[in-house]
Design a protein around this motif. Structure first.
Motif, PDB file in Angstrom:
ATOM      1  N   GLN A 131      -9.929  12.720  -1.526  1.00 25.84           N
ATOM      2  CA  GLN A 131      -9.643  11.762  -3.051  1.00 25.84           C
ATOM      3  C   GLN A 131      -8.033  11.838  -2.950  1.00 25.84           C
ATOM      4  OE1 GLN A 131     -12.089  13.400  -5.804  1.00 25.84           O
ATOM      5  NE2 GLN A 131     -11.057  11.373  -7.433  1.00 25.84           N
ATOM      6  N   TRP A 132      -7.027  13.194  -2.970  1.00 28.15           N
ATOM      7  CA  TRP A 132      -6.478  12.835  -3.918  1.00 28.15           C
ATOM      8  C   TRP A 132      -4.680  12.864  -2.354  1.00 28.15           C
ATOM      9  CZ3 TRP A 132      -4.142  14.265  -8.042  1.00 28.15           C
ATOM     10  CH2 TRP A 132      -5.078  14.443  -9.336  1.00 28.15           C
ATOM     11  N   GLN A 133      -5.405  13.108  -1.503  1.00 32.54           N
ATOM     12  CA  GLN A 133      -5.196  12.242   0.006  1.00 32.54           C
ATOM     13  C   GLN A 133      -4.461  11.042  -0.598  1.00 32.54           C
ATOM     14  OE1 GLN A 133      -6.569  14.002   2.854  1.00 32.54           O
ATOM     15  NE2 GLN A 133      -5.465  16.481   3.280  1.00 32.54           N
ATOM     16  N   GLY A 134      -6.271  10.102  -0.289  1.00 29.41           N
ATOM     17  CA  GLY A 134      -5.941   9.127  -0.616  1.00 29.41           C
ATOM     18  C   GLY A 134      -5.303   8.265  -1.393  1.00 29.41           C
ATOM     19  N   THR A 135      -5.498   8.535  -3.099  1.00 29.14           N
ATOM     20  CA  THR A 135      -4.709   8.763  -4.483  1.00 29.14           C
ATOM     21  C   THR A 135      -3.512   8.338  -4.145  1.00 29.14           C
ATOM     22  OG1 THR A 135      -6.541   9.264  -5.394  1.00 29.14           O
ATOM     23  CG2 THR A 135      -4.510   9.068  -6.463  1.00 29.14           C
ATOM     24  N   LEU A 136      -2.902   9.809  -3.280  1.00 22.15           N
ATOM     25  CA  LEU A 136      -1.362  10.020  -3.226  1.00 22.15           C
ATOM     26  C   LEU A 136      -0.978   8.163  -2.200  1.00 22.15           C
ATOM     27  CD1 LEU A 136      -0.673  13.977  -3.605  1.00 22.15           C
ATOM     28  CD2 LEU A 136       0.117  12.082  -4.959  1.00 22.15           C
ATOM     29  N   LEU A 137      -1.594   8.341  -0.925  1.00 21.19           N
ATOM     30  CA  LEU A 137      -0.952   7.794  -0.474  1.00 21.19           C
ATOM     31  C   LEU A 137      -1.305   6.406  -0.572  1.00 21.19           C
ATOM     32  CD1 LEU A 137       0.169   7.610   2.353  1.00 21.19           C
ATOM     33  CD2 LEU A 137      -2.625   7.276   3.938  1.00 21.19           C
ATOM     34  N   THR A 138      -2.380   5.828  -1.188  1.00 26.88           N
ATOM     35  CA  THR A 138      -2.192   4.207  -2.167  1.00 26.88           C
ATOM     36  C   THR A 138      -1.270   4.722  -3.172  1.00 26.88           C
ATOM     37  OG1 THR A 138      -4.404   4.282  -2.277  1.00 26.88           O
ATOM     38  CG2 THR A 138      -3.505   3.183  -3.411  1.00 26.88           C
ATOM     39  N   VAL A 139      -1.189   5.529  -3.759  1.00 29.46           N
ATOM     40  CA  VAL A 139       0.075   5.040  -5.239  1.00 29.46           C
ATOM     41  C   VAL A 139       0.623   5.222  -3.995  1.00 29.46           C
ATOM     42  CG1 VAL A 139       1.032   5.909  -6.795  1.00 29.46           C
ATOM     43  CG2 VAL A 139      -1.014   5.747  -6.708  1.00 29.46           C
ATOM     44  N   ALA A 140       1.664   5.858  -3.551  1.00 32.07           N
ATOM     45  CA  ALA A 140       2.943   5.732  -2.281  1.00 32.07           C
ATOM     46  C   ALA A 140       2.882   4.354  -2.267  1.00 32.07           C
ATOM     47  CB  ALA A 140       2.990   6.626  -1.438  1.00 32.07           C
ATOM     48  N   LEU A 141       2.665   4.005  -0.944  1.00 34.30           N
ATOM     49  CA  LEU A 141       2.405   2.488  -0.423  1.00 34.30           C
ATOM     50  C   LEU A 141       2.682   1.492  -1.395  1.00 34.30           C
ATOM     51  CD1 LEU A 141       2.195   0.724   1.473  1.00 34.30           C
ATOM     52  CD2 LEU A 141      -0.341   0.930   2.306  1.00 34.30           C
ATOM     53  N   VAL A 142       1.932   1.535  -2.696  1.00 32.27           N
ATOM     54  CA  VAL A 142       2.040  -0.032  -3.960  1.00 32.27           C
ATOM     55  C   VAL A 142       3.608   0.046  -4.026  1.00 32.27           C
ATOM     56  CG1 VAL A 142       1.758  -0.351  -6.308  1.00 32.27           C
ATOM     57  CG2 VAL A 142      -0.614   0.092  -4.259  1.00 32.27           C
ATOM     58  N   VAL A 143       3.929   1.381  -4.724  1.00 33.04           N
ATOM     59  CA  VAL A 143       5.245   1.808  -5.284  1.00 33.04           C
ATOM     60  C   VAL A 143       6.327   1.295  -4.468  1.00 33.04           C
ATOM     61  CG1 VAL A 143       6.668   3.256  -5.731  1.00 33.04           C
ATOM     62  CG2 VAL A 143       4.548   3.575  -7.100  1.00 33.04           C
ATOM     63  N   ILE A 144       6.004   1.469  -3.141  1.00 30.29           N
ATOM     64  CA  ILE A 144       7.432   0.712  -1.380  1.00 30.29           C
ATOM     65  C   ILE A 144       7.218  -0.444  -1.403  1.00 30.29           C
ATOM     66  CG2 ILE A 144       7.742   0.906   0.818  1.00 30.29           C
ATOM     67  CD1 ILE A 144       6.070   4.459   0.531  1.00 30.29           C
ATOM     68  N   THR A 145       6.292  -0.745  -2.106  1.00 34.12           N
ATOM     69  CA  THR A 145       6.015  -2.294  -1.215  1.00 34.12           C
ATOM     70  C   THR A 145       6.885  -3.094  -2.660  1.00 34.12           C
ATOM     71  OG1 THR A 145       4.356  -1.915  -0.400  1.00 34.12           O
ATOM     72  CG2 THR A 145       4.333  -3.831  -0.968  1.00 34.12           C
ATOM     73  N   ILE A 146       6.461  -2.484  -3.604  1.00 35.79           N
ATOM     74  CA  ILE A 146       6.789  -3.533  -4.843  1.00 35.79           C
ATOM     75  C   ILE A 146       8.073  -3.076  -5.143  1.00 35.79           C
ATOM     76  CG2 ILE A 146       6.892  -3.109  -6.992  1.00 35.79           C
ATOM     77  CD1 ILE A 146       3.846  -2.688  -7.598  1.00 35.79           C
ATOM     78  N   ASN A 147       8.455  -2.368  -5.154  1.00 33.02           N
ATOM     79  CA  ASN A 147      10.020  -1.999  -4.917  1.00 33.02           C
ATOM     80  C   ASN A 147      11.161  -2.768  -4.094  1.00 33.02           C
ATOM     81  OD1 ASN A 147      11.080  -0.106  -7.714  1.00 33.02           O
ATOM     82  ND2 ASN A 147       9.487   0.634  -6.770  1.00 33.02           N
ATOM     83  N   ALA A 148      10.659  -2.604  -2.813  1.00 28.34           N
ATOM     84  CA  ALA A 148      11.061  -3.364  -1.136  1.00 28.34           C
ATOM     85  C   ALA A 148      10.605  -4.937  -1.317  1.00 28.34           C
ATOM     86  CB  ALA A 148       9.906  -3.192   0.251  1.00 28.34           C
ATOM     87  N   VAL A 149       9.916  -5.373  -2.236  1.00 27.78           N
ATOM     88  CA  VAL A 149      10.243  -6.844  -2.493  1.00 27.78           C
ATOM     89  C   VAL A 149      10.947  -7.172  -3.519  1.00 27.78           C
ATOM     90  CG1 VAL A 149       8.382  -8.946  -3.435  1.00 27.78           C
ATOM     91  CG2 VAL A 149       7.257  -7.434  -1.525  1.00 27.78           C
ATOM     92  N   ASN A 150      11.063  -6.191  -4.577  1.00 30.21           N
ATOM     93  CA  ASN A 150      11.728  -6.412  -5.631  1.00 30.21           C
ATOM     94  C   ASN A 150      13.729  -6.410  -4.701  1.00 30.21           C
ATOM     95  OD1 ASN A 150      12.718  -6.988  -8.639  1.00 30.21           O
ATOM     96  ND2 ASN A 150      12.454  -5.368  -9.398  1.00 30.21           N
ATOM     97  N   PHE A 151      13.466  -5.598  -4.434  1.00 28.61           N
ATOM     98  CA  PHE A 151      15.125  -4.920  -4.040  1.00 28.61           C
ATOM     99  C   PHE A 151      15.719  -6.305  -3.121  1.00 28.61           C
ATOM    100  CE2 PHE A 151      17.072  -0.838  -4.009  1.00 28.61           C
ATOM    101  CZ  PHE A 151      15.932  -0.591  -5.079  1.00 28.61           C
ATOM    102  N   ASP A 156      17.605 -17.798  -3.345  1.00 27.55           N
ATOM    103  CA  ASP A 156      16.775 -18.212  -4.024  1.00 27.55           C
ATOM    104  C   ASP A 156      15.396 -18.295  -2.749  1.00 27.55           C
ATOM    105  OD1 ASP A 156      18.531 -18.043  -5.686  1.00 27.55           O
ATOM    106  OD2 ASP A 156      19.131 -21.104  -5.832  1.00 27.55           O
ATOM    107  N   GLY A 157      14.515 -18.638  -3.444  1.00 28.73           N
ATOM    108  CA  GLY A 157      13.742 -18.210  -2.647  1.00 28.73           C
ATOM    109  C   GLY A 157      13.496 -17.525  -1.143  1.00 28.73           C
ATOM    110  N   LEU A 158      14.420 -16.283  -1.535  1.00 32.62           N
ATOM    111  CA  LEU A 158      14.218 -15.622   0.159  1.00 32.62           C
ATOM    112  C   LEU A 158      12.497 -14.850  -0.715  1.00 32.62           C
ATOM    113  CD1 LEU A 158      15.541 -14.157   2.241  1.00 32.62           C
ATOM    114  CD2 LEU A 158      17.190 -12.816   0.508  1.00 32.62           C
ATOM    115  N   ALA A 159      12.630 -14.051  -1.717  1.00 33.64           N
ATOM    116  CA  ALA A 159      11.373 -13.049  -1.748  1.00 33.64           C
ATOM    117  C   ALA A 159      10.276 -13.498  -1.173  1.00 33.64           C
ATOM    118  CB  ALA A 159      11.425 -12.532  -2.800  1.00 33.64           C
TER     119      ALA A 159
END
Length: 453
Positions: free
Chosen positions: A140-160, A165-168
């Motif tokens: 459960q902890w491994q799945g949670t940490l991996l899920t949170v990491a993937l979400v945070v990385i993806t969100i910030n990658a798109v934000n960066f 105009d129109g790129l993201a």
């Protein structure tokens, strides 16, 4: 397929129709900061475009819940509700940031909380297919940490990557299209119902981006802001998590026949590990380079600068539109290349095609000032920027066509140095059609952009 397309169209229509009123609301609400010394866009532009995108997401989920076949997704899985809960939280933080500019650490914490909310409702990675090892169940902890990491990385990658105009919106739309084809193939070809939520998420995400793009293309009338970039990043991550951690590879019954055939047949099992990375390969590379560059200079990783990939394209001479199209090209090449390889990994034609297209992309990067010219008989069917200007020198014609909005005459754009703008979305480059003409036609116009944290 028809119900997925209907959901996509409804999501796109709602997002498109709401973006206009949201723009007026953003102006009234003051979510349109004044141009500062370090800003480069020519006039204040409203943000909060994520409001329209969020309501498009809600409309897509609501329509899907009332369709006969897609209703089963809501009955058999809690993932759509988990997505909506996490999206609502991250969207609310984004709206507050667009208005009041919240501290970066607070946003990072909110991203982790939103990922945790989705994990608590069942949207998490349960196992990983690892080449040479097989399917590995996660605690459960491994799945949670991996899920949170993937979400945070993806969100910030798109934000960066949300810096032009129109790129993201365009890059995420391309990524979601490739992901939709992959998830739909897993669901339809192998009959795995667990892939249905990821297919639905990808269809809705395409609709959100397609509905917003007409308002956000250069010159943008509204920015999506963090309320939009973080939202589409979370939806993209949710689809990747769903198909990676919920679909059991053993259900595909691929492990049969000779060892050589088994290796080729099990490629679709391992693609979920790679496809979520390939669809954000360009944003992720930009994110990593930005962190390394800023840390090396002794700056905060969240400090705004003008060293992003799209800024480099502008600095070497590409126009705004061409820089965006080049980023589109590389995103499509990586995402659809991985998708095609998952369908037929034994074909050398796929590898050869990717190599040829990569070479073509490199050639495009080396020709920043090349402007195609349509023949005389075809000028009536192409935008004005590709027509030969009668009575103007060839150099002047090329300068007009280099990144200017269609139909602009020389002298309408003032020179602007590439620099740093705000921290919450794409930018509008160049004068709007209603902006008064500026003197100085002899000075070459230099495209500019802003960067997103």
């Amino acid at each position: 397929m028809r119900e997925y397309l209907l959901t996509l169209c409804i999501t796109a229509a709602v997002t498109y129709l709401l973006t206009g009123p949201v723009r007026k609301f953003a102006i009234v609400a003051g979510a349109m900061p004044e141009i500062r010394a370090r800003d480069v866009h020519r006039e204040p532009t409203p943000r909060l475009g994520g409001i329209a995108m969020f309501f498009g997401l809600c409309a897509g989920l609501l329509v899907a819940d009332h369709l006969t076949n897609l209703n089963e997704v809501f009955e058999k899985s809690n993932e759509p509700r988990a997505l909506l809960s996490g999206a609502a939280l991250i969207w609310l933080i984004g709206v507050l940031d667009d208005k009041f500019e919240i501290d970066a650490l607070i946003k990072l914490g909110a991203q982790m909380i939103a990922a945790g909310v989705m994990v608590m409702q069942g949207l998490t990675i349960l196992w990983l297919p690892i080449p040479g090892v097989g399917t590995v169940a996660l605690t459960q902890w491994q799945g949670t940490l991996l899920t949170v990491a993937l979400v945070v990385i993806t969100i910030n990658a798109v934000n960066f990557v949300d810096g032009l105009d129109g790129l993201a919106a365009g890059m995420v739309c391309i990524a979601s299209a490739a992901f939709f084809m992959y998830a739909y193939r897993i669901w339809y070809s192998y009959g795995i119902e667990a892939a249905a939520p990821a297919t639905l998420f990808a269809a809705i995400l395409m609709g959100m981006c397609l509905g917003f793009l007409p308002h956000n293309m250069h010159p943008a009338r509204i920015f999506m802001g963090d309320s939009g970039s973080m939202l589409i990043g979370l939806v993209l991550a949710a689809g990747a998590i769903s198909v990676t951690g919920q679909v059991d590879p053993d259900v595909m019954n691929l492990f049969s026949g000779s060892e050589r055939n088994t290796v080729h047949q099990t490629v679709p099992v391992y693609i979920p590990l790679l496809l979520p990375l390939t669809i954000i390969a360009i944003p992720a590379a930009d994110l990593i380079l930005a962190i390394v560059r800023r840390t090396w200079r002794g700056q905060s990783p969240f400090a705004a600068d003008r060293g992003h990939l799209h800024h480099r394209l502008l600095e070497i001479g590409h126009s705004h539109s061409r820089a965006v199209l080049i980023m589109y090209f590389w995103s499509a090449l990586i995402a659809f290349g991985a998708l095609t390889y998952s369908v037929n990994s034994a074909s050398m034609w796929i590898v050869l095609g990717v190599v040829i297209l990569s070479a073509l992309g490199l050639v495009l990067l080396l020709l920043p000032r090349f402007t195609p010219r349509a023949p005389r008989w075809a000028e009536a069917f192409v935008p004005p920027r590709y027509r030969r200007r009668r009575g103007l020198p060839e150099a002047t014609t090329a300068a007009v066509a280099q990144g200017d909005p269609a139909g602009e005459e020389p002298g309408q754009r003032a020179p602007v140095a590439v620099g740093v703008s705000g921290t919450n979305g794409a930018t509008a480059l160049g004068a709007r059609p209603h902006t008064a003409a500026r003197p100085g036609p002899s000075t070459a116009s230099q495209p500019a952009s802003r960067t997103a944290r």
